[in-house]
Motif scaffolding. Sequence first.
Motif: not given
Length: 188
Positions: A117-122, A133-141, A143-148
């Motif tokens: 949780w401390d590694e996640i920006g949004a 299709r349902f998309t979840v994107t994890v953004h890190t502080p 400025r990288r993002w990881y969509p699935v």
Amino acid sequence: MEQRIGSSSQPLDVPAAAVDPAYIPGLTSPAPAEPEDAVEETVPEEAETAETEEAETAETEEAETEEAASDEVTDEAAEEADPDGPVFEASDRRASITADHKGVRLRLDDQECEFRWDEIGAVETEAPRFGKRFTVTVHTPDRRWYPVEIEAKAKAQHKEWEAALDEVLDKYFEEGADEEDPAEESAP
């Protein structure tokens, strides 16, 4: 005035260049020349083994200290986390998303990534107007993002997934922000 037609460079001796790449001029830097009066230093074998043993002992002690500190941090984190709290899980034939007290884990085929949780920006969700299709994107502080993307069985499942993910995010992701708000309010 006479001029030559063609390249002015000389051909290389191919067998020598094939065996020793340093033979090709400009490919490697020249080796530094050692002065002729250089004297080799010799160290007795006993001194080398003593230094090696001291270094290994120091490394072992450092490793034990770090391991003890990481065990304490892990125990504290386990006490703080609520394993009985809400959990969000969604998956299809290729991808899966899991969000719980530890953080968010994404998997696509044979690739996996885990975010505390401390590694996640949004965390961003997207449900298209048409399609399943349902998309979840994890953004890190940083400025990288990881969509699935996960394919739902029915479009109605998107609302269920969003509600379940919101519940997990409200419980674990917003905790740090809630703790800071009272301090800001008490300031003049």
